[in-house]
Design a protein around this motif. Sequence first.
Motif, mmCIF file in Angstrom:
data_model
loop_
_atom_site.group_PDB
_atom_site.id
_atom_site.type_symbol
_atom_site.label_atom_id
_atom_site.label_comp_id
_atom_site.label_asym_id
_atom_site.label_seq_id
_atom_site.Cartn_x
_atom_site.Cartn_y
_atom_site.Cartn_z
ATOM 1 N N ARG A 43 14.613 22.245 -9.195
ATOM 2 C CA ARG A 43 14.679 23.716 -9.146
ATOM 3 C C ARG A 43 14.585 24.255 -10.550
ATOM 4 O O ARG A 43 14.984 23.603 -11.514
ATOM 5 N N LYS A 44 14.040 25.442 -10.666
ATOM 6 C CA LYS A 44 13.834 26.056 -11.964
ATOM 7 C C LYS A 44 14.895 27.113 -12.202
ATOM 8 O O LYS A 44 15.136 27.971 -11.359
ATOM 9 N N LYS A 56 13.489 29.146 -17.663
ATOM 10 C CA LYS A 56 12.267 28.420 -18.010
ATOM 11 C C LYS A 56 12.424 26.910 -17.902
ATOM 12 O O LYS A 56 11.479 26.166 -18.141
ATOM 13 N N TRP A 88 13.550 23.212 -15.953
ATOM 14 C CA TRP A 88 13.659 22.525 -14.673
ATOM 15 C C TRP A 88 14.912 21.677 -14.650
ATOM 16 O O TRP A 88 15.262 21.028 -15.640
ATOM 17 N N ARG A 98 7.047 17.716 -14.741
ATOM 18 C CA ARG A 98 6.987 19.173 -14.525
ATOM 19 C C ARG A 98 5.981 19.522 -13.442
ATOM 20 O O ARG A 98 6.224 20.395 -12.613
ATOM 21 N N ARG A 99 4.832 18.831 -13.445
ATOM 22 C CA ARG A 99 3.834 19.067 -12.386
ATOM 23 C C ARG A 99 4.402 18.709 -11.019
ATOM 24 O O ARG A 99 4.179 19.413 -10.033
ATOM 25 N N GLN A 100 5.148 17.607 -10.942
ATOM 26 C CA GLN A 100 5.776 17.220 -9.673
ATOM 27 C C GLN A 100 6.784 18.276 -9.232
ATOM 28 O O GLN A 100 6.899 18.566 -8.041
ATOM 29 N N CYS A 101 7.501 18.851 -10.173
ATOM 30 C CA CYS A 101 8.462 19.911 -9.843
ATOM 31 C C CYS A 101 7.739 21.125 -9.285
ATOM 32 O O CYS A 101 8.130 21.672 -8.251
ATOM 33 N N ARG A 102 6.683 21.558 -9.986
ATOM 34 C CA ARG A 102 5.941 22.747 -9.544
ATOM 35 C C ARG A 102 5.313 22.554 -8.174
ATOM 36 O O ARG A 102 5.276 23.475 -7.367
ATOM 37 N N SER A 103 4.822 21.350 -7.899
ATOM 38 C CA SER A 103 4.142 21.108 -6.622
ATOM 39 C C SER A 103 5.120 20.807 -5.483
ATOM 40 O O SER A 103 4.715 20.729 -4.331
ATOM 41 N N GLY A 104 6.404 20.608 -5.814
ATOM 42 C CA GLY A 104 7.394 20.319 -4.786
ATOM 43 C C GLY A 104 7.499 18.839 -4.448
ATOM 44 O O GLY A 104 8.141 18.471 -3.471
ATOM 45 N N ASP A 105 6.874 17.991 -5.252
ATOM 46 C CA ASP A 105 6.889 16.551 -4.985
ATOM 47 C C ASP A 105 8.154 15.857 -5.480
ATOM 48 O O ASP A 105 8.410 14.727 -5.097
#
Length: 70
Positions: free
Chosen positions: A38-39, A42, A44, A26-33
């Motif tokens: 895409r979300k 709520k 991913w 989830r952190r990788q998703c939020r940071s774009g890594d």
Amino acid sequence: MRLISLENYRKTKFPFGDGPSMGSLRRQCRSGDLAGARKEGKLWYVDIDVASSTSGDPLVEKVLSEIGML
């Protein structure tokens, strides 16, 4: 575009359970890594076509694109 849930992506990419935790993903998703993430609401999702066509390493991506392999 073929979207799968982040949990299914984790099970597919790391079938032996040796991959990162859901929190790390989830952190990788939020940071774009995580390419193709895409979300929707709520949750991913990951576009498996995009995720499978990238290495995950920006330097490798740059070199491959410069030599015409991407």
